[in-house]
Design a protein around this motif. Structure first.
Motif, short mmCIF file in Angstrom:
data_model
loop_
_atom_site.label_atom_id
_atom_site.label_comp_id
_atom_site.label_asym_id
_atom_site.label_seq_id
_atom_site.Cartn_x
_atom_site.Cartn_y
_atom_site.Cartn_z
N TYR A 262 0.72 -1.19 0.00
CA TYR A 262 0.02 -0.04 0.18
C TYR A 262 0.69 1.41 -0.03
CZ TYR A 262 -3.68 3.39 1.30
OH TYR A 262 -4.50 4.47 1.16
N PHE A 263 2.21 1.23 0.76
CA PHE A 263 2.84 2.49 0.59
C PHE A 263 3.30 2.59 -0.64
CE2 PHE A 263 7.39 3.94 0.21
CZ PHE A 263 7.28 5.35 0.95
N LEU A 264 3.69 1.55 -1.62
CA LEU A 264 4.30 2.09 -2.71
C LEU A 264 3.10 2.53 -3.79
CD1 LEU A 264 6.24 -1.30 -3.34
CD2 LEU A 264 7.25 0.82 -3.12
N PHE A 265 1.88 1.82 -3.46
CA PHE A 265 0.81 2.38 -4.21
C PHE A 265 0.29 3.76 -3.95
CE2 PHE A 265 -3.80 3.01 -4.26
CZ PHE A 265 -3.99 2.91 -5.64
N ALA A 266 0.18 4.18 -2.54
CA ALA A 266 -0.09 5.33 -2.59
C ALA A 266 0.99 6.46 -2.71
CB ALA A 266 -0.16 5.42 -0.76
N LEU A 267 2.20 6.09 -2.56
CA LEU A 267 3.22 6.88 -3.06
C LEU A 267 3.10 7.49 -4.54
CD1 LEU A 267 5.61 8.91 -2.48
CD2 LEU A 267 7.32 6.67 -3.03
N GLY A 268 3.16 6.25 -5.37
CA GLY A 268 2.80 6.82 -6.75
C GLY A 268 1.54 7.33 -7.11
N TYR A 269 0.40 7.04 -6.51
CA TYR A 269 -0.82 7.81 -6.64
C TYR A 269 -0.71 9.24 -6.18
CZ TYR A 269 -5.59 9.26 -6.17
OH TYR A 269 -6.73 10.20 -6.21
N VAL A 270 -0.26 9.45 -5.01
CA VAL A 270 -0.36 10.84 -4.46
C VAL A 270 0.55 11.85 -5.15
CG1 VAL A 270 0.29 12.18 -2.43
CG2 VAL A 270 -0.78 9.97 -2.12
N VAL A 271 1.82 11.21 -5.68
CA VAL A 271 2.70 12.14 -6.42
C VAL A 271 2.02 12.60 -7.80
CG1 VAL A 271 4.61 12.09 -8.03
CG2 VAL A 271 4.84 11.11 -5.64
N THR A 272 1.34 11.56 -8.35
CA THR A 272 0.60 11.92 -9.66
C THR A 272 -0.71 12.89 -9.51
OG1 THR A 272 1.14 10.09 -10.83
CG2 THR A 272 -0.64 10.79 -11.83
N ASN A 273 -1.42 12.48 -8.39
CA ASN A 273 -2.72 13.35 -8.20
C ASN A 273 -2.12 14.61 -7.69
OD1 ASN A 273 -5.51 13.50 -7.90
ND2 ASN A 273 -5.13 13.60 -5.52
N SER A 274 -1.06 14.96 -7.08
CA SER A 274 -0.77 16.15 -6.49
C SER A 274 -0.18 16.91 -7.66
CB SER A 274 0.50 16.03 -5.62
OG SER A 274 0.02 15.46 -4.55
N ALA A 401 5.82 12.13 -1.02
CA ALA A 401 5.32 12.73 -2.18
C ALA A 401 5.31 14.41 -2.23
CB ALA A 401 3.70 12.60 -2.20
N ASN A 402 5.23 15.26 -0.94
CA ASN A 402 5.50 16.35 -0.81
C ASN A 402 6.92 16.89 -1.29
OD1 ASN A 402 3.04 17.21 -0.27
ND2 ASN A 402 3.11 17.12 2.22
N GLY A 403 7.83 16.22 -1.11
CA GLY A 403 9.16 16.55 -1.31
C GLY A 403 9.27 16.14 -2.69
N VAL A 404 8.63 15.20 -3.47
CA VAL A 404 8.72 14.78 -4.89
C VAL A 404 8.11 16.06 -5.31
CG1 VAL A 404 8.24 13.58 -6.66
CG2 VAL A 404 9.21 12.45 -4.35
N VAL A 405 7.20 16.35 -5.00
CA VAL A 405 6.21 17.67 -5.68
C VAL A 405 6.95 18.71 -5.61
CG1 VAL A 405 4.28 19.16 -5.63
CG2 VAL A 405 3.94 16.66 -5.69
N GLY A 406 7.68 19.31 -4.65
CA GLY A 406 8.56 20.32 -4.36
C GLY A 406 9.73 20.57 -5.22
N LEU A 407 10.44 19.32 -5.49
CA LEU A 407 11.44 19.13 -6.56
C LEU A 407 10.93 19.08 -7.83
CD1 LEU A 407 13.59 15.94 -5.07
CD2 LEU A 407 14.31 18.36 -5.01
N ALA A 408 9.70 18.50 -8.18
CA ALA A 408 9.24 18.53 -9.44
C ALA A 408 8.88 20.12 -9.83
CB ALA A 408 7.99 17.83 -9.57
N ALA A 409 8.27 20.98 -9.02
CA ALA A 409 8.18 22.14 -9.22
C ALA A 409 9.07 23.08 -9.64
CB ALA A 409 7.17 22.59 -8.04
N VAL A 410 10.27 22.76 -8.83
CA VAL A 410 11.52 23.67 -9.01
C VAL A 410 12.33 23.24 -10.34
CG1 VAL A 410 13.92 24.25 -7.73
CG2 VAL A 410 12.02 24.36 -6.72
N HIS A 411 12.56 21.75 -10.48
CA HIS A 411 13.27 21.27 -11.70
C HIS A 411 12.41 21.46 -13.13
CE1 HIS A 411 15.47 18.47 -8.95
NE2 HIS A 411 15.97 19.71 -8.74
N SER A 412 11.19 21.67 -12.78
CA SER A 412 10.45 21.96 -14.13
C SER A 412 10.06 23.50 -14.21
CB SER A 412 8.81 21.04 -13.95
OG SER A 412 9.34 19.76 -13.70
N GLY A 413 10.47 24.26 -13.29
CA GLY A 413 10.25 25.59 -13.55
C GLY A 413 9.14 26.09 -13.37
N MET A 414 8.10 25.31 -12.41
CA MET A 414 6.82 25.49 -12.37
C MET A 414 6.38 26.12 -10.92
SD MET A 414 4.91 22.27 -13.97
CE MET A 414 5.14 21.62 -15.59
#
Length: 482
Positions: A262-274, A401-414
């Protein structure tokens, strides 16, 4: 309508209302707080400062949540050891709902301008507020979902409570993307005097107040409308210490395998959904259309949850969990081919999201059944301790996921006032890696772990309950003879 049926309807409704408010809060905290931080909180002309502060906040949130989850089983133990005239869950449910709602409003502010006047002090104050919020949210989360095995030991009644709870939580979670931008724009007009679709910090604050109030009222409905059921099995509960709490979890092998999957599933889902709101804002350039995605997810969520009891009776949880993940993989593939076509994106959203509520329910019912599995295997019943695992996993997944989203926003210029035209091809590829490629690997591994390692089926649970009841009745009869 019989009195018993009326009582069940009232309890189902009350539990669903609590779940509605609870998941509206969770969606706001886990998905949209990061959007507020990256788009509104740090929007100065100094992009280097903005990026630095966003990464500092992101890392702080992730570290706090990862450290705090160690205490979740202890929170579950404290709830299990509680004995009041209102039961063991409700006092913590209301305390957690009240304090977490207040702190949600606090973190959706710049704390009196500290973000620019004293950034270091802002980080300290934010960290304190976030810790308080996270701790009391844990009390609310664990006590709410831990009520499930206490409301009934009957598999069918328990499944109905789980289903209506998930129905409420699905509608609550998907109501947020429907109302978020309209509410922010409305409050921006009211408090900031803006016009059009302009969004301000005051608008975000108004939105946070609404969500905090909805969460509190939902908890109040559950507190007033549900009732714990006494049973011979539930009486076989002992107070446990801190070491015993972790021993009980570690010895429950089925719970541990389910937790990993469930952790692996939830992490994948929350990153995409976020990152979905970022997709509409910075890739499509149509943030106003995000509301329609919310409607699609809300409608399909209701249908998905409503179908769960019928489908699980025919194909059982394992097929729902693994088959649902396969459907989500198809959704990822559609996303990759959708590009900037709004209709194709909406179709991808629909295919990706539809199985999610069923997968969640399959995991939740497996964790709930592991209460009796642990009691059968270890001789001790631990309701809140066992049920704390699901909130713990969601929090851990949300933290990462919050960490991933923060990195994604910065690395993607968003970040800040970026627009689709300012996003380079390389940045767009970075974004797709964060939103699609990484998460799809995670959920596929999650399906494999569940399929090969989780053996706690519905039939196995029924056998365990029958064996426990027979054993406890015999022990009770022996005591009475003595």
């Amino acid at each position: 309508m019989s009195e018993k049926h009326e009582s069940h309807v009232k309890q189902y409704t009350s539990y669903a209302l609590g779940a509605f408010g609870h998941d509206a809060f969770y969606a706001t905290l886990s998905t949209y707080l990061m959007l507020f931080i990256t788009s509104q909180l740090f929007d100065t002309a100094n992009k280097g400062f903005n990026s630095h502060m966003i990464l500092m906040i992101t890392n702080m949130m992730m570290i706090i949540r990862i450290i705090e989850i160690v205490f979740d089983p202890m929170i579950g133990g404290l709830i299990d050891n509680t004995d009041t005239k209102w039961g063991k869950f409700k006092p913590w449910l209301m305390t957690g709902a009240t304090i977490s709602a207040i702190m949600l409003v606090v973190i959706f502010t710049n704390l009196g301008g500290l973000t620019t006047s004293n950034p270091t002090m802002y980080l300290v104050a934010f960290g304190i507020a976030y810790v308080i919020l996270d701790v009391f949210y844990s009390f609310k989360d664990i006590s709410f979902w831990s009520m499930l095995p206490a409301l009934s030991v009957d598999e069918k009644v328990r499944a109905r409570f789980g289903t209506v709870g998930r129905l409420g939580s699905t509608i609550g979670a998907q109501a947020v993307p429907i109302v978020i931008f309209p509410l922010i724009v409305f409050f921006s007009h009211v408090f900031s005097g803006t016009s059009g679709s302009t969004k301000t910090r005051a608008g975000w604050l108004g939105f946070a107040v609404v969500i905090g109030l909805v969460s509190f009222l939902g908890a109040l409905a559950t507190t007033l409308g549900t009732k714990e059921k006494k049973s011979l099995i539930r009486q076989n509960t002992e107070k446990v210490g801190v070491i015993d709490i972790f021993k009980a979890l570690g010895k429950n092998d089925q719970l541990m395998w389910l937790a990993l999957s469930y952790f692996l599933f939830a992490l994948g889902y929350v990153v995409t959904n976020s990152l979905l709101a970022y997709y509409f804002t910075y890739v499509l350039g149509q943030s106003g259309k995000f509301t329609f995605a919310g409607w699609i997810m809300a409608i399909l969520g209701v249908i998905s949850v409503s179908l769960f009891p019928t489908i699980v009776a025919k194909v059982h949880r394992k097929a729902i969990y693994t088959g649902g993940i396969l459907m989500m993989v198809i959704g990822y593939i559609l996303f990759l081919f959708a590009g900037h076509n709004l209709l194709a994106v909406m179709v991808a959203v629909a295919v990706f999201f539809f199985p999610y509520p069923m997968i969640f329910l399959a995991a939740l019912m497996t964790i709930t059944d592991s209460v009796e599995y642990g009691q059968w295997k270890n001789g001790t019943r631990n309701e809140s301790v066992t049920l704390s695992v699901r909130p713990l996993i969601d929090k851990l997944a949300g933290a990462v996921a919050n960490g991933v989203v923060g990195l994604a926003a910065v690395h993607s210029g968003m970040i800040g006032n970026a627009s689709p035209s300012s996003i380079s091809a390389h940045q767009l590829m970075n974004f797709k890696t964060y939103m699609f490629y990484g998460p799809v690997v995670l959920i596929i591994v999650a399906a494999l772990v569940y399929y090969f390692k989780v053996k706690l089926t519905e039939d196995k649970h029924k056998e365990i309950v029958d064996e426990l009841e027979t054993k406890l009745k015999a022990e009770q009869a022996e005591k009475n003879d003595d």
